[in-house]
Design an enzyme around this catalytic site. Structure first.
Site, mmCIF file in Angstrom:
data_model
loop_
_atom_site.group_PDB
_atom_site.id
_atom_site.type_symbol
_atom_site.label_atom_id
_atom_site.label_comp_id
_atom_site.label_asym_id
_atom_site.label_seq_id
_atom_site.Cartn_x
_atom_site.Cartn_y
_atom_site.Cartn_z
ATOM 1 N N GLU A 265 -31.141 0.214 27.055
ATOM 2 C CA GLU A 265 -29.892 0.986 27.073
ATOM 3 C C GLU A 265 -28.866 0.485 28.092
ATOM 4 O OE1 GLU A 265 -31.209 5.077 27.410
ATOM 5 O OE2 GLU A 265 -31.988 5.063 25.360
ATOM 6 N N GLU B 232 -36.660 3.587 19.860
ATOM 7 C CA GLU B 232 -36.821 4.829 20.635
ATOM 8 C C GLU B 232 -35.868 5.885 20.126
ATOM 9 O OE1 GLU B 232 -35.591 6.437 24.992
ATOM 10 O OE2 GLU B 232 -36.544 4.472 24.969
#
Length: 187
Positions: free
Chosen positions: A41, A130
């Site tokens: 991320e 995810e």
């Protein structure tokens, strides 16, 4: 350090060495990694390192070919194509990456298809690595009295379906497995 944490491009070689050291460490401990991601991320990065799309391209172009296992792109927290488009549009970067990895937090179904990946990503894999669909969704709640509500387990199945069918993902990881809203309850 206040503000975003950034990697210094002068440290790219050291970072590539670090990733290789990790792959070697895992192999020495009987874990044969299939792939390694550059960064979790990088477009969210509250407590970890933030990367721009151009930094990702520069690292992949310059050092992706020396990583000692398959290389996964950084994983956008919300499947932001602005992170992936520059990789897909750069032949050198594209040649050095094996898997495009992403997360689908808050990504609407309409953003699951990715025409540029379909066009330029031939031979590359697309993984959703995810997500939990939403704290309202309960992956283990099957009560027929609430089948049309947002916290029914079929909403999780619906999310998986649209990712695999419309998004053409080869992999879908529902994370976590054990939590109060997960497949196995912890409470």
């Amino acid at each position: 350090v206040d503000g975003p944490k950034r990697i210094n491009p002068n440290s790219f070689q050291a970072y590539a060495n670090h990733l290789n050291d990790y792959v070697t460490y895992m192999n020495n401990n009987n874990v044969d990694l299939y792939a390694i991601s550059i960064q979790n991320e990088p477009d969210y990065a509250h407590d970890w390192t933030e990367w721009s799309a151009q930094e990702c391209v520069d690292f992949i172009k310059g050092y992706g070919n020396i990583i000692s296992c398959k290389l996964m792109t950084p994983e956008s927290f919300q499947y932001r194509k602005t992170l992936y488009d520059p990789i897909l549009n750069d032949p050198q970067a594209l040649a050095n990456v094996d898997i495009f990895g992403t997360h689908l937090y808050g990504t609407p179904y309409s953003n699951f298809p990715y025409p540029l990946f379909e066009q330029n990503g031939t031979g590359k894999e697309l993984w959703m690595t995810e997500v939990y669909t939403d704290s309202q969704y309960d992956a283990n709640l099957w009560n027929d009295g609430i089948i049309n509500q947002d916290h029914h387990a079929l909403k999780v199945a619906e999310h998986i379906h649209y990712a695999m069918v419309d998004g053409n993902f080869q992999t879908y990881v529902f994370w976590p497995i054990r939590r109060y809203y997960a497949l196995i309850h912890d409470g």
